[in-house]
Design an enzyme around this catalytic site. Structure first.
Site, PDB file in Angstrom:
ATOM      1  CG  PHE A 108      -2.009   0.727   1.520  1.00 53.86           C
ATOM      2  CD1 PHE A 108      -3.025   1.759   0.349  1.00 53.86           C
ATOM      3  CD2 PHE A 108      -1.729   2.489   2.078  1.00 53.86           C
ATOM      4  CE1 PHE A 108      -3.555   1.954   0.455  1.00 53.86           C
ATOM      5  CE2 PHE A 108      -2.216   3.588   1.913  1.00 53.86           C
ATOM      6  CZ  PHE A 108      -3.544   3.298   0.505  1.00 53.86           C
ATOM      7  CG  ASP A 121       5.478   3.462   2.218  1.00 54.79           C
ATOM      8  OD1 ASP A 121       5.708   4.178   2.895  1.00 54.79           O
ATOM      9  OD2 ASP A 121       4.161   3.316   1.445  1.00 54.79           O
ATOM     10  CE  LYS A 180      -0.844   6.036   7.914  1.00 52.87           C
ATOM     11  NZ  LYS A 180      -0.357   4.614   7.016  1.00 52.87           N
TER      12      LYS A 180
HETATM   13  C1  LIG Z   1      -0.873   5.298   5.292  1.00 56.89           C
HETATM   14  C2  LIG Z   1       0.073   5.431   4.591  1.00 56.89           C
HETATM   15  C3  LIG Z   1       0.311   5.542   3.110  1.00 56.89           C
HETATM   16  C4  LIG Z   1      -0.626   6.446   2.253  1.00 56.89           C
HETATM   17  O1  LIG Z   1      -0.380   7.549   3.268  1.00 56.89           O
HETATM   18  P1  LIG Z   1      -1.324   8.984   3.334  1.00 56.89           P
HETATM   19  O2  LIG Z   1      -1.111   9.920   4.347  1.00 56.89           O
HETATM   20  O3  LIG Z   1      -2.807   8.464   3.983  1.00 56.89           O
HETATM   21  O4  LIG Z   1      -0.839   9.827   1.691  1.00 56.89           O
HETATM   22  C5  LIG Z   1       1.083   5.243   2.247  1.00 56.89           C
HETATM   23  N1  LIG Z   1       2.189   4.110   2.608  1.00 56.89           N
HETATM   24  C6  LIG Z   1       1.605   3.768   3.965  1.00 56.89           C
HETATM   25  C7  LIG Z   1       2.803   2.166   3.578  1.00 56.89           C
HETATM   26  C8  LIG Z   1       0.690   3.826   4.802  1.00 56.89           C
HETATM   27  O5  LIG Z   1       0.969   3.156   6.403  1.00 56.89           O
END
Ligand SMILES: *Cc1c(COP(=O)(O)O)cnc(C)c1O
Length: 392
Positions: free
Chosen positions: A128, A215, A244
């Site tokens: 994701f 990520d 986050k």
């Molecule tokens: C939450 C998340 C995203 C997206 O972040 P947003 O602030 O909602 O755009 C991308 N990568 C990972 C691994 C995430 O947990």
């Protein structure tokens, strides 16, 4: 309920009006234990004094100028992130998706500058990376993509935790310029790769002149028991994305770069109106300072050991349990059945948790929890899961 909100979310019928530490209160005064942190965002808990103070002081001083001018707090925050990570340079945005967009653009620029036509990025199944067009195209989940075709091209998909498949891509595809991967798959169900996975990817990237782009939006900022999850292995990425927990609730995202990735983006290549504004950056500085000065990385590691031991003990013999997985306070409890109903049941018991990948109970408790609070979380989670009856 207003009829004027787009129904993008299936929100639960509860609204919180106040938070303090690990607790939230609803509009009727009901108290909840927050073991989710707004999905890994409020890792210092709610209303954390040093963060509140930073926001208040900066709000009363200066909210926004523009990246047309230099921004002192942005420079301080970049220095702090690089000091903690060993990376070189940072670009600030406002969210995780934006941080990944910057990384994806950077990788393409990196490829195009070497005259690689149609540069490709390796991404993983069940990953994701966000909801913008490029990041949902990078995401390995059809539900996130369905209906939004045509997707952005330039991604090559591989199974997660499978080094051989990446080696096969390296042997056959000369257009690849980068790998984008989560150190632990969060939305994918708290999937933890084998030890050495990131090191193996690092090696493949070095051999092929690819960028290793991690990520760390969900894994970063001390949740894994290290400031950044890659620090569990003796490697360093070329690009790392953060968001986050970086602002503990104030929106901020960061694309962090090193070495050959650090000077790819040049003036005019990329930008953001809000990205890196004084309020967000000062808040993030307070977040990182608080984690360091109170040794919350170590606390996350210790409390996670305690919590997971209690969960294993309390769920022993539960016929529904497949396994408990964790890296620090990223905790997944995989059950045999779809357990979405558990979210409402937990809420009724005054506990916030979440279910991802249909069968995985996800706990992302605050890093500030003490021993007694950890035991309380375990007790509530165990009660919820043990009350769930096994169907079929
Ligand atoms: C939450 C998340 C995203 C997206 O972040 P947003 O602030 O909602 O755009 C991308 N990568 C990972 C691994 C995430 O947990």
């Amino acid at each position: 309920m207003s009829k004027h909100l787009i129904s993008a979310y299936q929100s639960l019928p509860v609204s919180f009006s106040k938070g303090d530490g690990i607790h939230l209160w609803d509009q009727d005064g009901g108290q909840y234990l927050d073991a989710l942190c707004g999905i890994s965002v409020t890792s210092l808990g709610h209303n954390y004094p040093a963060v509140t103070e930073a926001i208040q002081q900066q709000a009363a001083t200066l909210l926004h100028t523009s990246n047309l001018y230099s921004i002192e707090w942005q420079q301080k925050l970049a220095d702090l992130i690089c000091h903690l990570s060993g990376m070189d340079k940072v670009f600030f945005g406002n969210s995780g998706a934006e941080a990944n967009e910057a990384a994806i653009k950077l990788a393409r620029l990196y490829g195009n500058k070497q005259d690689i036509k149609d540069p490709q990025i390796v991404v993983m199944e069940h990953s994701f990376h966000g909801r913008t067009m490029a990041t949902l195209s990078a995401t390995g989940n059809r539900k996130v993509q369905a209906g939004f075709e045509p997707l952005v091209s330039g991604f090559v998909r591989a199974p997660y935790n499978d080094v051989d498949s990446i080696q096969a891509i390296a042997a056959n595809n000369k257009k690849v310029v980068a790998i984008l991967v989560e150190p632990v798959q969060g939305e994918g169900g708290i999937v933890i790769p084998d030890p050495g996975y990131l090191s193996a990817l690092r090696e493949i990237c070095d051999e092929n002149n690819w960028l290793l782009m991690l990520d760390e939006i969900q894994t970063g900022i001390a949740r894994s028991g290290k400031m950044f999850a890659f620090q569990h292995e003796n490697i360093i990425p070329d690009v790392m994305t953060l968001a986050k927990a970086l602002g503990n609730g104030v929106p901020i995202g960061a694309c962090v770069t090193r070495g050959k990735a650090a000077d790819v983006i040049q003036p005019g290549n990329h930008g953001s109106t809000f990205g890196g504004n004084p309020l967000a950056c000062r808040t993030a500085c307070a977040v990182l300072d608080s984690i360091t000065s109170h040794n919350l990385t170590e606390n996350a590691a210790q409390r996670s050991t305690q919590l997971v031991a209690l969960l294993r003990e309390g769920l022993k013999g539960n016929e529904n349990l497949v396994e408990i997985r964790n890296l620090g306070l990223l905790i997944g409890i995989e059950l045999k059945q779809n357990c979405q109903a558990l979210v409402t049941d937990a809420l009724a018991r005054g506990l916030l948790l979440n279910v991802t990948a249909e069968k995985v109970v996800r706990l992302l408790p605050p890093l500030i929890i003490n021993e007694a609070q950890t035991a309380e979380i375990a007790e509530k989670v165990i009660a919820c899961i043990n009350a769930l009856t096994l169907t079929d």
